[in-house]
Design a protein around this motif. Sequence first.
Motif, PDB file in Angstrom:
ATOM      1  N   MET A 187      35.503  40.888  35.921  1.00 18.07           N
ATOM      2  CA  MET A 187      36.898  40.830  35.545  1.00 18.07           C
ATOM      3  C   MET A 187      37.735  40.799  36.818  1.00 18.07           C
ATOM      4  O   MET A 187      37.613  41.656  37.677  1.00 18.07           O
ATOM      5  CB  MET A 187      37.260  42.051  34.708  1.00 18.07           C
ATOM      6  CG  MET A 187      38.727  42.146  34.415  1.00 18.07           C
ATOM      7  SD  MET A 187      39.155  43.469  33.275  1.00 18.07           S
ATOM      8  CE  MET A 187      39.082  44.885  34.320  1.00 18.07           C
ATOM      9  N   SER A 188      38.569  39.812  36.915  1.00 24.99           N
ATOM     10  CA  SER A 188      39.435  39.658  38.075  1.00 24.99           C
ATOM     11  C   SER A 188      40.852  40.084  37.718  1.00 24.99           C
ATOM     12  O   SER A 188      41.368  39.732  36.655  1.00 24.99           O
ATOM     13  CB  SER A 188      39.423  38.189  38.515  1.00 24.99           C
ATOM     14  OG  SER A 188      40.338  38.003  39.559  1.00 24.99           O
ATOM     15  N   LEU A 189      41.459  40.868  38.589  1.00 27.49           N
ATOM     16  CA  LEU A 189      42.831  41.322  38.350  1.00 27.49           C
ATOM     17  C   LEU A 189      43.798  40.287  38.896  1.00 27.49           C
ATOM     18  O   LEU A 189      44.381  40.427  39.962  1.00 27.49           O
ATOM     19  CB  LEU A 189      43.051  42.693  38.991  1.00 27.49           C
ATOM     20  CG  LEU A 189      42.147  43.803  38.451  1.00 27.49           C
ATOM     21  CD1 LEU A 189      42.457  45.120  39.132  1.00 27.49           C
ATOM     22  CD2 LEU A 189      42.287  43.948  36.953  1.00 27.49           C
ATOM     23  N   THR A 190      43.979  39.256  38.116  1.00 26.14           N
ATOM     24  CA  THR A 190      44.832  38.131  38.493  1.00 26.14           C
ATOM     25  C   THR A 190      46.245  38.368  37.969  1.00 26.14           C
ATOM     26  O   THR A 190      46.475  39.252  37.126  1.00 26.14           O
ATOM     27  CB  THR A 190      44.290  36.836  37.871  1.00 26.14           C
ATOM     28  OG1 THR A 190      44.387  36.947  36.450  1.00 26.14           O
ATOM     29  CG2 THR A 190      42.845  36.589  38.280  1.00 26.14           C
TER      30      THR A 190
END
Length: 136
Positions: free
Chosen positions: A1-4
């Motif tokens: 999961m990327s915190l974009t």
Amino acid sequence: MSLTPAFYATWSPRLLGLLRIILGFLYIQHGTAKLFGVPHVAMFDGLQLFSLMGAAGVLELVGGALLLIGLFTRPVAFILSGQMAVAYFLMHAPAAFLPILNGGEMAVMYCFTFLYLAAAGGGAYSLDAVRGKAGA
């Protein structure tokens, strides 16, 4: 999961809505304790409706309910922020200036959290959003 940025754009309004709901629920309890004795808080026994504490109870009950459902979030939160500022300076500050010494930490936290909601609006899960008035 990327915190974009998309992650934050998705979750920020949801968490703001959750903050508003929890804050409203907690605040309603102050009003019901003052006005109806539920939950029972001994210091509110015999409280008169037409007193400063009675007026605070009405603001807490009605304002807390409006926050809980997210209706008129910004003006309600602004009024409640002012109520908590007054409560701090009338009830806590005379004992000592610093909140840690006068028991006023929660009054300060409520004050500034309400002020944040007055600026940010009600977030997701609000009647303001349903009405198309983002935090009106």
